[in-house]
Design a protein around this motif. Structure first.
Motif, mmCIF file in Angstrom:
data_model
loop_
_atom_site.group_PDB
_atom_site.id
_atom_site.type_symbol
_atom_site.label_atom_id
_atom_site.label_comp_id
_atom_site.label_asym_id
_atom_site.label_seq_id
_atom_site.Cartn_x
_atom_site.Cartn_y
_atom_site.Cartn_z
ATOM 1 N N THR A 33 41.181 51.855 34.367
ATOM 2 C CA THR A 33 41.078 51.574 35.752
ATOM 3 C C THR A 33 40.406 52.405 36.554
ATOM 4 N N PHE A 34 40.927 53.476 36.666
ATOM 5 C CA PHE A 34 40.509 54.525 37.392
ATOM 6 C C PHE A 34 39.174 54.988 37.269
ATOM 7 N N GLY A 35 38.790 55.064 36.102
ATOM 8 C CA GLY A 35 37.346 55.425 35.727
ATOM 9 C C GLY A 35 36.566 54.189 36.049
ATOM 10 N N CYS A 36 36.644 53.120 35.840
ATOM 11 C CA CYS A 36 35.974 52.024 36.317
ATOM 12 C C CYS A 36 35.801 51.820 37.766
ATOM 13 N N VAL A 37 37.001 52.133 38.613
ATOM 14 C CA VAL A 37 36.728 51.997 39.904
ATOM 15 C C VAL A 37 35.943 53.073 40.577
ATOM 16 N N ARG A 38 36.114 54.260 39.979
ATOM 17 C CA ARG A 38 35.232 55.272 40.499
ATOM 18 C C ARG A 38 33.750 55.087 39.828
ATOM 19 N N LEU A 80 33.661 46.910 31.851
ATOM 20 C CA LEU A 80 34.397 46.564 33.421
ATOM 21 C C LEU A 80 35.231 45.502 33.478
ATOM 22 N N CYS A 81 34.803 44.513 32.228
ATOM 23 C CA CYS A 81 35.683 43.278 32.086
ATOM 24 C C CYS A 81 36.889 43.668 31.433
ATOM 25 N N GLU A 82 37.328 44.896 30.870
ATOM 26 C CA GLU A 82 38.556 45.055 30.297
ATOM 27 C C GLU A 82 39.603 45.392 31.454
ATOM 28 N N VAL A 83 39.224 45.619 32.552
ATOM 29 C CA VAL A 83 40.236 45.987 33.572
ATOM 30 C C VAL A 83 40.436 44.972 34.301
ATOM 31 N N SER A 84 41.198 45.001 35.423
ATOM 32 C CA SER A 84 41.448 44.050 36.337
ATOM 33 C C SER A 84 40.396 43.879 37.432
ATOM 34 N N SER A 85 39.520 42.700 37.944
ATOM 35 C CA SER A 85 38.720 42.893 38.805
ATOM 36 C C SER A 85 38.935 43.126 40.173
ATOM 37 N N VAL A 86 40.271 43.086 40.587
ATOM 38 C CA VAL A 86 40.684 43.364 42.075
ATOM 39 C C VAL A 86 40.582 44.664 42.331
ATOM 40 N N PRO A 87 40.979 45.666 41.646
ATOM 41 C CA PRO A 87 40.675 47.091 42.175
ATOM 42 C C PRO A 87 39.309 47.229 42.245
ATOM 43 N N LEU A 88 38.308 46.682 41.235
ATOM 44 C CA LEU A 88 36.967 47.110 41.594
ATOM 45 C C LEU A 88 36.267 46.451 42.757
ATOM 46 N N ALA A 122 44.012 53.387 42.286
ATOM 47 C CA ALA A 122 43.551 51.818 42.072
ATOM 48 C C ALA A 122 44.384 51.134 42.983
ATOM 49 N N GLU A 123 43.634 50.015 43.464
ATOM 50 C CA GLU A 123 44.516 49.462 44.598
ATOM 51 C C GLU A 123 44.400 47.786 44.223
ATOM 52 N N TYR A 124 45.699 47.093 44.152
ATOM 53 C CA TYR A 124 45.843 45.808 43.687
ATOM 54 C C TYR A 124 46.499 44.986 44.980
ATOM 55 N N THR A 125 45.583 43.917 45.097
ATOM 56 C CA THR A 125 46.158 42.929 46.086
ATOM 57 C C THR A 125 46.972 41.956 45.566
ATOM 58 N N ARG A 126 47.551 41.138 46.380
ATOM 59 C CA ARG A 126 48.567 40.028 45.777
ATOM 60 C C ARG A 126 48.467 39.230 44.744
ATOM 61 N N SER A 127 46.960 38.850 44.205
ATOM 62 C CA SER A 127 46.615 37.981 43.312
ATOM 63 C C SER A 127 46.678 39.057 42.040
ATOM 64 N N ALA A 128 46.662 40.324 42.088
ATOM 65 C CA ALA A 128 46.602 40.873 40.801
ATOM 66 C C ALA A 128 47.786 41.737 40.604
ATOM 67 N N PHE A 129 49.127 41.152 40.806
ATOM 68 C CA PHE A 129 50.529 42.000 40.422
ATOM 69 C C PHE A 129 51.568 40.781 40.583
ATOM 70 N N ARG A 130 52.652 41.086 39.947
ATOM 71 C CA ARG A 130 53.464 39.785 39.986
ATOM 72 C C ARG A 130 54.926 40.695 40.456
ATOM 73 N N TRP A 131 55.406 40.435 41.417
ATOM 74 C CA TRP A 131 56.684 40.915 42.033
ATOM 75 C C TRP A 131 57.870 39.913 41.847
ATOM 76 N N ARG A 132 58.732 40.355 41.034
ATOM 77 C CA ARG A 132 59.775 39.270 40.611
ATOM 78 C C ARG A 132 61.258 40.080 40.550
#
Length: 375
Positions: A33-38, A80-88, A122-132
């Motif tokens: 993910t870090f590499g794809c973000v960069r 790029l499809c292998e990682v979450s789209s939100v950090p991108l 890498a930054e994840y917004t609310r739609s890209a993580f689960r807090w439970r």
């Protein structure tokens, strides 16, 4: 002229940073993910620069996002499809903010991210993580992160943004952004002037001098030994990678201890005083002095002022920044006389009126008087 920094917030956004220990699968996923973000950030910057230089066109965030979709569909960047789209997408938003600041003349032109020198995050917004139930699970992962909860989150807090990072020493961190209800501290009649220094990190108008721990100087021998060992290793070798890690850990130890001390000092000043007056130091110019640069960097005056600014805003205090040209050290408060010259080696001096002064204490008291006059 003095600058008064006074803000009052009922609610504040605050980031809580924790260390965590990923599994091998999680570490591999995050590294990708870090590499794809960069890559996305650099490629978008390249396209925007090309469009501006050749066509005089400014590329918007929406256009960059459409480019990202096309890159994913191409065979070359299908990974790029292998990682979450939100950090991108967040990388594109950060690039957009960088260009907005550049065109508003608040910052320099955005630069490319380096694999070795840039921060891996890498930054994840609310739609890209689960807090439970106190467990955090990121997108594309099956298990929650093994976070070391060094302090609890505010009761009932719901994370809005999560930033995962890895520092040069190989440590993993997660920063959780939440919104808190502000509880201003009770008003107090105490005010303080602060004179930043090297021998004493801060001299207060009360006469107290806060010792400068000089963390870099204390660990200088250990750091120098690690740097010499690194210089002897062959470039590209596994031993060089291990030696580089030792240097990074030495730097991290210095940085962590310094930041911890600054937090304790600034929190105490904000809790005990209603008005805090500081001097607007030209730190960047001081760093050009080869004799003082290392000591000035180790003191971290700019970071101390930054902490005072946001903590004063959080807790309902007033921070006054006195003009850098104010002659705080050379002014005698008893008669108002300003000395013509005062070299740095003069720590005690006596005015023509007969009043004896400690240079740093006198400067702190004059800074406080100037700050109160403005506020």
């Amino acid at each position: 002229m003095a600058q008064i920094v006074k803000r009052a917030y009922k609610y504040r956004k605050r980031a809580y940073k924790y260390r965590f220990y990923p599994t091998s699968e999680q570490a591999s996923q995050l590294a990708r993910t870090f590499g794809c973000v960069r890559l996305v950030y650099n490629k978008a910057l390249e396209e925007r620069t090309r469009a501006y230089n050749l066509e005089g066109k400014r590329v918007s965030y929406a256009e960059s996002s459409a480019m990202l979709t096309e890159w994913k569909r191409s065979g070359e960047f299908a990974f790029l499809c292998e990682v979450s789209s939100v950090p991108l997408q967040q990388a594109l938003r950060h690039l957009q903010a960088g260009f907005a600041n550049f065109f508003a003349k608040r910052a320099k032109y955005p630069t490319f991210k380096s694999r070795k020198k840039s921060r891996a995050s890498a930054e994840y917004t609310r739609s890209a993580f689960r807090w439970r139930e106190g467990e955090l699970t990121l997108a594309k992962m099956d298990a929650p992160l093994a976070i070391v909860w060094s302090r609890p989150l505010p009761e009932g807090a719901e994370p809005s943004t999560v930033t995962v990072s890895r520092d040069a020493a190989g440590r993993w961190f997660v920063s959780i952004l939440v919104e808190e209800n502000v509880s201003p501290l009770p008003p107090t009649a105490r005010n303080v002037g602060v004179d930043a220094g090297i021998t004493a990190l801060a001299t207060l108008s009360t006469g107290e001098k806060i010792v400068n721990p000089r963390h870099e100087r204390r660990d200088r021998r250990k750091l120098a030994k690690a740097q010499r060992a690194l210089s002897r290793k062959e470039k590209g070798s596994a031993n060089r990678a291990k030696a580089r890690l030792k240097v990074a850990r030495a730097h991290a130890r210095i940085t962590d201890r310094r930041r911890d001390h600054l937090h304790k000092v600034t929190t105490r000043l904000v809790r005990e005083n209603q008005v805090i007056a500081v001097e607007d130091l030209a730190v960047r110019n001081m760093l050009r002095n080869q004799s003082l640069a290392r000591a000035v960097s180790d003191a971290s005056w700019r970071e101390m002022r930054s902490m005072l600014e946001y903590k004063a805003a959080w807790y309902g205090r007033t921070l006054v920044v006195v003009d850098r040209w104010f002659p705080s050290s050379k002014l005698c408060p008893a008669c108002g006389t300003v000395q013509e010259t005062m070299p740095l080696n003069v720590r005690l001096w006596q005015c023509a009126c007969g009043t004896a002064h400690d240079r740093d204490v006198n400067a702190a008291r004059n800074v406080l008087a100037a700050g109160l006059a403005e506020s």
